[in-house]
Design a protein around this motif. Structure first.
Motif, PDB file in Angstrom:
ATOM      1  N   MET A  35       1.161  -2.003   0.020  1.00  0.00           N
ATOM      2  CA  MET A  35      -0.118   0.281   0.152  1.00  0.00           C
ATOM      3  C   MET A  35       1.195   1.569   0.064  1.00  0.00           C
ATOM      4  SD  MET A  35      -1.520  -0.207   3.885  1.00  0.00           S
ATOM      5  CE  MET A  35      -0.459   0.061   5.482  1.00  0.00           C
ATOM      6  N   ALA A  36       2.367   1.690   0.043  1.00  0.00           N
ATOM      7  CA  ALA A  36       2.968   2.412   0.279  1.00  0.00           C
ATOM      8  C   ALA A  36       4.408   1.773   0.745  1.00  0.00           C
ATOM      9  CB  ALA A  36       2.341   3.331   2.179  1.00  0.00           C
ATOM     10  N   PRO A  37       5.972   2.703   0.635  1.00  0.00           N
ATOM     11  CA  PRO A  37       6.934   2.378   0.962  1.00  0.00           C
ATOM     12  C   PRO A  37       6.963   2.791   2.199  1.00  0.00           C
ATOM     13  CG  PRO A  37       6.625   4.774  -0.256  1.00  0.00           C
ATOM     14  CD  PRO A  37       5.215   4.354   0.017  1.00  0.00           C
ATOM     15  N   GLY A  38       7.991   1.099   2.597  1.00  0.00           N
ATOM     16  CA  GLY A  38       8.151   0.774   3.827  1.00  0.00           C
ATOM     17  C   GLY A  38       6.982  -0.456   4.528  1.00  0.00           C
ATOM     18  N   VAL A  39       6.415  -0.752   3.228  1.00  0.00           N
ATOM     19  CA  VAL A  39       6.060  -1.990   4.256  1.00  0.00           C
ATOM     20  C   VAL A  39       6.284  -3.430   4.474  1.00  0.00           C
ATOM     21  CG1 VAL A  39       3.137  -1.391   3.307  1.00  0.00           C
ATOM     22  CG2 VAL A  39       4.976  -2.924   1.884  1.00  0.00           C
ATOM     23  N   GLY A  40       7.713  -3.353   3.328  1.00  0.00           N
ATOM     24  CA  GLY A  40       8.330  -4.146   3.521  1.00  0.00           C
ATOM     25  C   GLY A  40       8.786  -5.507   2.009  1.00  0.00           C
ATOM     26  N   LYS A  41       7.991  -4.756   0.553  1.00  0.00           N
ATOM     27  CA  LYS A  41       8.133  -5.122   0.369  1.00  0.00           C
ATOM     28  C   LYS A  41       9.974  -6.115  -0.671  1.00  0.00           C
ATOM     29  CE  LYS A  41       6.663  -1.366  -2.325  1.00  0.00           C
ATOM     30  NZ  LYS A  41       7.067  -1.075  -0.514  1.00  0.00           N
ATOM     31  N   THR A  42      10.875  -4.997  -0.881  1.00  0.00           N
ATOM     32  CA  THR A  42      12.083  -5.617  -0.941  1.00  0.00           C
ATOM     33  C   THR A  42      12.291  -6.310   0.004  1.00  0.00           C
ATOM     34  OG1 THR A  42      11.955  -3.170  -2.259  1.00  0.00           O
ATOM     35  CG2 THR A  42      14.321  -4.878  -2.099  1.00  0.00           C
ATOM     36  N   GLU A  55      18.260 -23.118  -1.955  1.00  0.00           N
ATOM     37  CA  GLU A  55      18.395 -24.458  -2.972  1.00  0.00           C
ATOM     38  C   GLU A  55      18.824 -24.907  -3.910  1.00  0.00           C
ATOM     39  OE1 GLU A  55      14.042 -24.378  -2.936  1.00  0.00           O
ATOM     40  OE2 GLU A  55      14.031 -23.882  -1.161  1.00  0.00           O
ATOM     41  N   GLY A  56      19.737 -24.312  -4.270  1.00  0.00           N
ATOM     42  CA  GLY A  56      20.432 -24.314  -5.388  1.00  0.00           C
ATOM     43  C   GLY A  56      20.469 -23.583  -6.445  1.00  0.00           C
ATOM     44  N   ILE A  57      19.089 -22.603  -6.344  1.00  0.00           N
ATOM     45  CA  ILE A  57      18.579 -21.698  -7.528  1.00  0.00           C
ATOM     46  C   ILE A  57      20.033 -20.673  -8.097  1.00  0.00           C
ATOM     47  CG2 ILE A  57      16.876 -19.714  -8.385  1.00  0.00           C
ATOM     48  CD1 ILE A  57      16.241 -23.055  -8.102  1.00  0.00           C
ATOM     49  N   ASP A  58      19.840 -20.353  -9.640  1.00  0.00           N
ATOM     50  CA  ASP A  58      21.216 -19.526  -9.579  1.00  0.00           C
ATOM     51  C   ASP A  58      20.031 -17.596  -8.886  1.00  0.00           C
ATOM     52  OD1 ASP A  58      23.244 -17.186 -10.460  1.00  0.00           O
ATOM     53  OD2 ASP A  58      22.780 -18.152 -12.933  1.00  0.00           O
ATOM     54  N   VAL A  59      20.734 -16.730  -8.140  1.00  0.00           N
ATOM     55  CA  VAL A  59      20.002 -15.401  -8.227  1.00  0.00           C
ATOM     56  C   VAL A  59      20.756 -14.573  -8.506  1.00  0.00           C
ATOM     57  CG1 VAL A  59      18.334 -14.908  -6.594  1.00  0.00           C
ATOM     58  CG2 VAL A  59      17.950 -16.996  -6.873  1.00  0.00           C
ATOM     59  N   VAL A  60      20.245 -13.448  -9.039  1.00  0.00           N
ATOM     60  CA  VAL A  60      21.140 -12.091  -9.561  1.00  0.00           C
ATOM     61  C   VAL A  60      20.104 -10.895  -8.549  1.00  0.00           C
ATOM     62  CG1 VAL A  60      22.929 -13.346 -10.763  1.00  0.00           C
ATOM     63  CG2 VAL A  60      20.861 -11.143 -11.459  1.00  0.00           C
ATOM     64  N   ILE A  61      20.766  -9.827  -8.483  1.00  0.00           N
ATOM     65  CA  ILE A  61      19.777  -8.673  -8.148  1.00  0.00           C
ATOM     66  C   ILE A  61      20.534  -7.601  -9.534  1.00  0.00           C
ATOM     67  CG2 ILE A  61      20.026  -6.535  -6.815  1.00  0.00           C
ATOM     68  CD1 ILE A  61      20.555  -8.169  -3.884  1.00  0.00           C
ATOM     69  N   GLY A  62      19.445  -7.502  -9.593  1.00  0.00           N
ATOM     70  CA  GLY A  62      19.478  -7.040 -11.537  1.00  0.00           C
ATOM     71  C   GLY A  62      19.423  -5.100 -10.750  1.00  0.00           C
ATOM     72  N   LEU A  63      18.416  -4.963  -9.984  1.00  0.00           N
ATOM     73  CA  LEU A  63      18.295  -3.439  -9.360  1.00  0.00           C
ATOM     74  C   LEU A  63      17.290  -3.633  -8.260  1.00  0.00           C
ATOM     75  CD1 LEU A  63      16.859  -0.890  -9.091  1.00  0.00           C
ATOM     76  CD2 LEU A  63      19.014  -0.813 -10.000  1.00  0.00           C
ATOM     77  N   LEU A  64      18.415  -2.761  -6.973  1.00  0.00           N
ATOM     78  CA  LEU A  64      18.144  -3.134  -5.688  1.00  0.00           C
ATOM     79  C   LEU A  64      17.991  -1.072  -5.309  1.00  0.00           C
ATOM     80  CD1 LEU A  64      17.016  -4.408  -2.633  1.00  0.00           C
ATOM     81  CD2 LEU A  64      20.124  -4.256  -2.277  1.00  0.00           C
ATOM     82  N   GLU A  65      16.584  -0.961  -4.482  1.00  0.00           N
ATOM     83  CA  GLU A  65      17.071   0.373  -4.653  1.00  0.00           C
ATOM     84  C   GLU A  65      16.692   0.634  -2.074  1.00  0.00           C
ATOM     85  OE1 GLU A  65      17.642   3.132  -5.198  1.00  0.00           O
ATOM     86  OE2 GLU A  65      17.217   3.202  -7.418  1.00  0.00           O
ATOM     87  N   THR A  66      18.094   0.573  -1.584  1.00  0.00           N
ATOM     88  CA  THR A  66      18.004  -0.050  -0.757  1.00  0.00           C
ATOM     89  C   THR A  66      17.098   1.348   0.427  1.00  0.00           C
ATOM     90  OG1 THR A  66      20.154   0.703   0.708  1.00  0.00           O
ATOM     91  CG2 THR A  66      19.683  -1.391  -0.346  1.00  0.00           C
ATOM     92  N   HIS A  67      17.308   2.837  -0.353  1.00  0.00           N
ATOM     93  CA  HIS A  67      16.621   3.718   0.404  1.00  0.00           C
ATOM     94  C   HIS A  67      17.403   3.773   1.977  1.00  0.00           C
ATOM     95  CE1 HIS A  67      14.211   4.698  -3.080  1.00  0.00           C
ATOM     96  NE2 HIS A  67      13.241   3.450  -2.804  1.00  0.00           N
TER      97      HIS A  67
END
Length: 389
Positions: A35-42, A55-67
């Motif tokens: 509903m708004a910034p800060g709810v914990g989506k990221t 679990e062995g999945i190849d994961v990368v961060i394409g774009l992250l905004e930590t603010h």
């Protein structure tokens, strides 16, 4: 899914990165919405991605905004980060997500924050969600985040609620086409507490946020919008996958059945009140017998109901049929009605005995639908008998 034949060359990654997308399956898209910034989506996105990496999945961060949020930054430390693309603009060096680099890296899953973001002028694509579509076409799964106020169809409503016109928007089709949508929900009180604790914005911005966008009434309304939007998404998906299956009605819908009798106006008013209480769409149905000619007075009753329905912002439906019960049941299925309002039978006991009761026919043909029978007496009062199956 986008039609690759209709994408201009300036909106595609280089041919060295994408050789032939037609032979690659489209990636899966999971959206975390709040509903708004800060709810914990990221944070939630990172948490689930970390579990997949273990679990062995190849994961990368394409774009992250930590603010500047420490907990979010710490959660991302163990995940590979694709460096951003640098873009020169007006003597400054700005950064954006490097879509080509993500595709060249070819992970199984890429995380992309802030889906509604507008890219720096001069970028290959105007919006980040367009970058995400290209990555999905390359066969890479995407986890992304957005807030409900960025949904295009809600823009005017959000402006009326909050007084803020949201400039960065995402087309509704992006949400509709997503393989999974997850609502990250907290109470308005919890969100305000996080704001006061400095977990959302810098200290100098806290009071301004509380006085404007983060007012409790705004957060309550935005929370309802987020929950309702995803509920609609779930319901539409259920209907699409099992069109002939049982009802999957998350939202209430009210259908008022009117006739040529004077009490039809009373039925419609009662149904409108019921729809208002339930915050539900209102439908009004008149089933006309094809071979029966209406008197001037009967026609007036029907026309009055149609006008009154429009005043209540409902939808008036007119059907020609000899079988009233079947017609009502078909409309109820078509519009996924949950509440039906009808008048008490005007037939004599002998007619009911030989021809059957409309109420009983509806109860036999409709499941998980509440039926309200409104009876009119000489004092113009009415009562509701409610049957549930």
């Amino acid at each position: 899914m986008i039609n690759k034949n209709n994408i201009s060359s300036q909106n595609q990654p280089s041919s060295a990165v994408l050789n032939d997308l037609s032979s690659v399956r489209r990636g899966k898209h999971k959206i975390y919405i709040g509903m708004a910034p800060g709810v914990g989506k990221t944070y939630r996105m990172l948490e689930e991605a970390y579990a997949l990496k273990r679990e062995g999945i190849d994961v990368v961060i394409g774009l992250l905004e930590t603010h500047g949020r420490k907990e979010t930054a710490q959660k991302a430390e163990s995940l590979e980060l694709i460096p951003r693309q640098q873009i020169s603009r007006g003597g400054l060096v700005l950064t954006e997500m490097d879509t080509d680099a993500i595709i060249a890296r070819a992970p199984q899953l890429a995380l992309v924050d802030e889906l509604a973001h507008t890219n720096v002028p001069g970028s290959v694509r105007e919006k980040r969600y367009q970058d995400v579509e290209v990555i999905l076409e390359a066969g890479i799964d995407i986890y992304s985040t957005m807030n409900i106020q960025h949904l295009e169809s809600l823009n005017d409503l959000v402006a009326r609620i909050t007084g803020v016109v949201v400039r960065e928007r995402v087309p509704d089709r992006i949400l509709d086409e997503a393989d999974e949508v997850v609502v990250i929900d907290v109470t308005p009180e919890t969100l305000q507490e996080r704001l006061l604790e400095g977990k959302i914005y810098a200290p100098q911005k806290i009071q301004q946020a509380l006085d404007n966008f983060f007012q409790r009434r705004n957060l309550i309304a935005l929370r309802e919008l987020a929950l309702r939007e995803v509920a609609d998404n779930v319901e539409e998906n259920a209907v699409a996958t099992t069109p002939n299956g049982p009802f999957c009605n998350i939202h209430e819908r009210v259908l008022v059945c009117v006739s040529t009798y004077p009490n039809s106006i009373q039925l419609l008013r009662r149904g409108a009140r019921l729809a208002n209480y339930m915050n539900a769409p209102l439908f009004c149905l008149y089933v006309a017998e094809p071979d029966r000619f209406l008197t001037k007075q009967e026609s007036l009753y029907v026309e009055t109901c149609e006008k009154l329905c429009q005043e209540f912002e409902g939808e008036f439906l007119r059907i020609n049929s000899h079988d009233v019960a079947t017609s009502i049941a078909e409309v109820a299925h078509q519009y996924r009605v949950t509440q039906i309002v009808i008048g008490a039978s005007q037939r004599s006991r002998w007619q009911l005995l030989f021809r059957g009761s409309l109420t009983h026919k509806l109860l036999r043909s409709l499941k998980n639908v509440d039926l309200h029978i409104i009876s009119e007496d000489k004092s113009n009062s009415s009562k509701i008998i409610k049957y549930e199956e």
